[in-house]
Scaffold this motif. Structure first.
Motif, PDB file in Angstrom:
ATOM      1  N   GLY A 127      12.737   4.616 -11.990  1.00 49.30           N
ATOM      2  CA  GLY A 127      13.125   5.553 -11.200  1.00 49.30           C
ATOM      3  C   GLY A 127      12.062   6.572 -10.828  1.00 49.30           C
ATOM      4  O   GLY A 127      10.837   6.221 -10.682  1.00 49.30           O
ATOM      5  N   LEU A 128      12.456   7.867 -10.805  1.00 51.90           N
ATOM      6  CA  LEU A 128      11.720   8.994 -10.493  1.00 51.90           C
ATOM      7  C   LEU A 128      10.604   9.057 -11.632  1.00 51.90           C
ATOM      8  O   LEU A 128      11.041   9.268 -12.551  1.00 51.90           O
ATOM      9  CB  LEU A 128      12.401   9.952 -10.242  1.00 51.90           C
ATOM     10  CG  LEU A 128      12.819  10.376  -8.734  1.00 51.90           C
ATOM     11  CD1 LEU A 128      13.512  11.556  -8.586  1.00 51.90           C
ATOM     12  CD2 LEU A 128      12.093   9.715  -7.907  1.00 51.90           C
ATOM     13  N   THR A 153       9.563   4.519  -9.165  1.00 56.11           N
ATOM     14  CA  THR A 153       8.800   3.147  -9.626  1.00 56.11           C
ATOM     15  C   THR A 153       9.608   1.811  -9.448  1.00 56.11           C
ATOM     16  O   THR A 153       8.915   0.642  -9.569  1.00 56.11           O
ATOM     17  CB  THR A 153       8.531   3.432 -11.309  1.00 56.11           C
ATOM     18  OG1 THR A 153       9.776   3.338 -11.869  1.00 56.11           O
ATOM     19  CG2 THR A 153       7.634   4.372 -11.652  1.00 56.11           C
ATOM     20  N   ALA A 154      10.633   1.896  -8.921  1.00 53.72           N
ATOM     21  CA  ALA A 154      11.477   0.748  -8.493  1.00 53.72           C
ATOM     22  C   ALA A 154      11.357   0.369  -7.058  1.00 53.72           C
ATOM     23  O   ALA A 154      11.377  -0.910  -6.846  1.00 53.72           O
ATOM     24  CB  ALA A 154      12.813   0.758  -9.022  1.00 53.72           C
ATOM     25  N   THR A 155      11.166   1.502  -6.219  1.00 54.57           N
ATOM     26  CA  THR A 155      10.852   1.178  -4.830  1.00 54.57           C
ATOM     27  C   THR A 155       9.916   1.793  -4.194  1.00 54.57           C
ATOM     28  O   THR A 155       9.437   1.482  -3.076  1.00 54.57           O
ATOM     29  CB  THR A 155      12.232   1.940  -4.052  1.00 54.57           C
ATOM     30  OG1 THR A 155      12.066   3.134  -4.386  1.00 54.57           O
ATOM     31  CG2 THR A 155      13.638   1.679  -4.698  1.00 54.57           C
ATOM     32  N   HIS A 156       8.995   2.497  -4.890  1.00 50.29           N
ATOM     33  CA  HIS A 156       7.609   3.108  -4.278  1.00 50.29           C
ATOM     34  C   HIS A 156       7.970   4.215  -3.355  1.00 50.29           C
ATOM     35  O   HIS A 156       6.912   4.514  -2.811  1.00 50.29           O
ATOM     36  CB  HIS A 156       6.794   2.155  -3.903  1.00 50.29           C
ATOM     37  CG  HIS A 156       6.493   0.915  -5.042  1.00 50.29           C
ATOM     38  ND1 HIS A 156       6.090   1.251  -6.349  1.00 50.29           N
ATOM     39  CD2 HIS A 156       5.888  -0.467  -4.880  1.00 50.29           C
ATOM     40  CE1 HIS A 156       5.519   0.447  -6.712  1.00 50.29           C
ATOM     41  NE2 HIS A 156       5.585  -0.834  -6.072  1.00 50.29           N
ATOM     42  N   SER A 205       4.996   0.702 -12.604  1.00 46.12           N
ATOM     43  CA  SER A 205       5.833  -0.117 -11.444  1.00 46.12           C
ATOM     44  C   SER A 205       6.856  -0.928 -12.068  1.00 46.12           C
ATOM     45  O   SER A 205       6.513  -1.625 -12.968  1.00 46.12           O
ATOM     46  CB  SER A 205       5.016  -0.858 -10.315  1.00 46.12           C
ATOM     47  OG  SER A 205       5.851  -1.600  -9.553  1.00 46.12           O
ATOM     48  N   TYR A 206       7.887  -0.891 -11.590  1.00 47.24           N
ATOM     49  CA  TYR A 206       9.140  -1.682 -11.898  1.00 47.24           C
ATOM     50  C   TYR A 206       9.345  -2.769 -10.787  1.00 47.24           C
ATOM     51  O   TYR A 206      10.356  -3.553 -10.980  1.00 47.24           O
ATOM     52  CB  TYR A 206      10.372  -1.236 -12.446  1.00 47.24           C
ATOM     53  CG  TYR A 206      10.261  -0.686 -13.935  1.00 47.24           C
ATOM     54  CD1 TYR A 206      10.499  -1.363 -14.718  1.00 47.24           C
ATOM     55  CD2 TYR A 206       9.924   0.649 -14.130  1.00 47.24           C
ATOM     56  CE1 TYR A 206      10.591  -0.997 -16.132  1.00 47.24           C
ATOM     57  CE2 TYR A 206      10.039   1.122 -15.242  1.00 47.24           C
ATOM     58  CZ  TYR A 206      10.155   0.383 -16.193  1.00 47.24           C
ATOM     59  OH  TYR A 206      10.104   0.747 -17.745  1.00 47.24           O
ATOM     60  N   ALA A 207       8.728  -2.561  -9.578  1.00 49.42           N
ATOM     61  CA  ALA A 207       9.084  -3.522  -8.380  1.00 49.42           C
ATOM     62  C   ALA A 207       8.163  -4.574  -8.696  1.00 49.42           C
ATOM     63  O   ALA A 207       7.224  -4.915  -8.907  1.00 49.42           O
ATOM     64  CB  ALA A 207       8.321  -2.633  -7.176  1.00 49.42           C
ATOM     65  N   GLN A 208       8.938  -6.032  -8.446  1.00 46.19           N
ATOM     66  CA  GLN A 208       8.277  -7.294  -8.734  1.00 46.19           C
ATOM     67  C   GLN A 208       7.548  -7.653  -7.330  1.00 46.19           C
ATOM     68  O   GLN A 208       7.731  -8.837  -7.120  1.00 46.19           O
ATOM     69  CB  GLN A 208       9.489  -8.135  -9.333  1.00 46.19           C
ATOM     70  CG  GLN A 208       9.533  -7.905 -10.622  1.00 46.19           C
ATOM     71  CD  GLN A 208      10.877  -8.921 -11.157  1.00 46.19           C
ATOM     72  OE1 GLN A 208      11.677  -9.200 -10.243  1.00 46.19           O
ATOM     73  NE2 GLN A 208      10.826  -9.545 -12.225  1.00 46.19           N
ATOM     74  N   MET A 238       0.783  -1.318  -0.140  1.00 44.50           N
ATOM     75  CA  MET A 238       0.007   0.038   0.260  1.00 44.50           C
ATOM     76  C   MET A 238       1.010   1.324   0.025  1.00 44.50           C
ATOM     77  O   MET A 238       1.904   1.394   1.038  1.00 44.50           O
ATOM     78  CB  MET A 238      -1.069  -0.113   1.344  1.00 44.50           C
ATOM     79  CG  MET A 238      -2.046   0.862   1.220  1.00 44.50           C
ATOM     80  SD  MET A 238      -3.302   0.262   0.211  1.00 44.50           S
ATOM     81  CE  MET A 238      -4.007  -0.954   0.898  1.00 44.50           C
ATOM     82  N   LEU A 239       0.522   2.009  -1.067  1.00 45.39           N
ATOM     83  CA  LEU A 239       1.382   3.442  -1.101  1.00 45.39           C
ATOM     84  C   LEU A 239       0.642   4.236   0.095  1.00 45.39           C
ATOM     85  O   LEU A 239      -0.459   4.307   0.227  1.00 45.39           O
ATOM     86  CB  LEU A 239       1.426   4.082  -2.265  1.00 45.39           C
ATOM     87  CG  LEU A 239       1.755   3.202  -3.509  1.00 45.39           C
ATOM     88  CD1 LEU A 239       1.630   4.111  -4.850  1.00 45.39           C
ATOM     89  CD2 LEU A 239       3.247   2.731  -3.327  1.00 45.39           C
TER      90      LEU A 239
END
Lengths: 88, 418
Positions: free
Chosen positions: A50-51, A72-75, B303-306, A1-2
């Protein structure tokens, strides 16, 4: 959940919001006849790993449109602004 | 490596299964190849196999940043069907279905393709009309499709909610009997083994960092294991297509989104078809180990988070219990996420590109696994001949410029709503 820190309502779960995509895309002027500009506006996305600057609307809260800067890779969310205050 | 047969299985069984060999060579990169396929997922491996098998091009490398079977080919829900509406999709996915039907024999590897049939439930008279429309299109294309009434559905899948209190009562269903599932890891391993047997180098743990250029033309790739030259480079890296294409100077109509899949604890045989809920987004099949494998919607933001978020988990489970109240107390064993290339029309891209020497296979959205054989077949054709395969004429990048999009859902150009 963000968890999005709405500048109006404070920290809220993202399911109170509606996602509305890449906020860095520029809409051409209404009378712009340039096909490429419209093609890019409708379809082409940078899709960064990334951002990413993106629109979220707080539909179950203040109904304000926000620009959220999120990785987008870590939220990880880096910043949240009212969309109206942010020059696109 | 040897080939599989009843005799070889028996021989190895007698030997206590201690003498099996690696199924593909652990190759090191050569200085150059005729074709480099970037991405050792199902599509990349299938492409390499068909380059060798159909076109005799064996000086080929598949470059994979992780390990074979570690990406989306091992993260999907393994459903195979060919029930598409639009010309371009219908024929392509049916071609894929036909390849699936002969795949275990073609690869000499059991991909455990099980044509158990797919049932999509209908929950209104209007939806029955829409399904009749779909079934007619399928039949006109020589694809099997049946429309079932409520009683017939109840006979086949009595465990769905047929009670008076069902939130969306079942009116009927559409059934494709030839649809089913396959063991997704076996598909990756089978293609890797068969391609390697034809002389293809499968290079794992080797990430492409950049492209080598001569003028405008791409002439190879820079990797974590050095520079590798190639006459043609094919990208089959769905999920990360944007990341690699940007290095080649290519802008694409793609967004990356995460799609989750779920599996329950194993139970006795219950679901002997693939069942999809027509009133919400939920579909389920049962694995040979007994777990119910199911999925639903995208998480809904780039998202690129798997990994996925719990909100979608809850939504999908709510839909699951609305259709199958009897699974409400099953525990989830695992859930995971895969990164999808979402295109604005939810159809794939197999295309020539404006960059000479670079060919693109991506944009698979939800449909990648079932398309694996046909995608590899048609992309191999493109890499071998430089021409678009007739079955993929609708999958060109230019369709977004010309307006010939293939939008099955009619959702419009919003990747996260497809």
């Amino acid at each position: 959940m963000l968890r999005i820190h709405c500048p109006c309502c404070g920290p809220r779960d993202h399911d109170e919001f509606r996602y509305a995509g890449d906020a860095s895309v520029v809409r051409p002027a209404h009378d712009d006849p340039d096909f490429e500009a419209w093609y890019r506006y409708v379809y082409v996305r940078a899709n960064p790993k990334g951002l990413h600057r993106e629109y979220w609307q707080h539909v179950h809260g203040c109904r304000q449109w926000l620009v959220v800067e999120r990785d987008t890779a870590t939220h990880t969310i880096h910043s949240v602004h009212f969309a109206g205050q942010q020059a696109s | 490596m040897g080939s599989f047969s009843a005799f070889s299985l028996l021989r190895h069984a007698i030997g206590g299964n201690r003498h099996w060999q690696r199924h593909w060579r652990a190759a090191s990169p050569k200085p150059s190849y005729d074709v480099i396929v970037v991405g050792g997922g199902g599509h990349g491996l299938a492409t390499a196999f068909y380059l060798a098998e159909n076109h005799g091009i064996r000086n080929v490398a598949v470059i994979e940043k992780g390990y074979i079977g570690g990406g989306n080919v091992g993260r999907n829900t393994t459903v195979i069907r060919s029930n598409y509406l639009l010309d371009g999709n219908t024929q392509f996915y049916e071609f894929s279905m036909k390849l699936w039907e002969g795949l275990s024999a073609a690869l000499n590897f059991n991909v455990m393709f099980s044509q158990r049939g797919q049932i999509v439930t209908a929950h209104s008279a209007d939806q029955m009309d829409a399904f009749s429309h779909r079934a007619n299109i399928m039949r006109l294309n020589g694809i099997d499709a049946e429309i079932l009434g409520r009683d017939e559905v109840r006979r086949l899948v009595p465990y769905l909610d047929f009670s008076d209190t069902a939130r969306f009562p079942i009116h009927g269903a559409i059934l494709q009997g030839r649809a089913g599932t396959a063991r997704h890891d076996a598909v990756a391993w089978g293609y890797a083994r068969a391609a390697s047997g034809h002389g293809v180098d499968i290079i794992e743990n080797c990430e492409v960092i950049d492209f080598l250029r001569k003028g405008d033309r791409i002439v190879g790739v820079e990797t974590t294991r050095g520079r590798i030259g190639a006459e043609r480079v094919g990208l089959a890296v769905a999920g990360h297509t944007s990341v690699l294409s940007r290095k080649a100077g290519l802008e694409l109509p793609i967004e990356s989104h995460v799609l989750q899949a779920f599996v329950t604890e194993p139970v006795k045989p219950l679901v002997d078809h693939v069942v999809a809920y027509g009133a919400d987004h939920f579909y389920v099949s049962q694995s040979d180990k007994g777990g119910l494998v199911f999925g639903g919607n995208l998480d809904g933001y780039n998202s690129y988070a798997q990994r996925g978020n719990a909100g979608v988990l809850q939504e999908v489970c709510e839909a699951a219990v609305a259709l199958m109240p009897n699974i409400s107390r099953l525990r989830l064993l695992r859930h995971w996420g895969g990164i999808m290339d979402m295109t604005p029309d939810a159809s794939p891209i197999i295309s020539l590109t404006p960059v000479p020497g670079l060919y693109l296979n991506g944009g698979w959205c939800y449909g990648g696994f079932k398309a694996t054989p046909a995608s590899g077949w048609c992309f191999a054709h493109m890499l071998a001949t430089g021409e678009v395969h007739p079955l993929t004429r609708g999958y060109g990048l230019d369709r977004f410029r010309t307006g010939h999009t293939l939008d099955e859902a009619g959702a419009g150009p919003f990747a996260w709503l497809q």
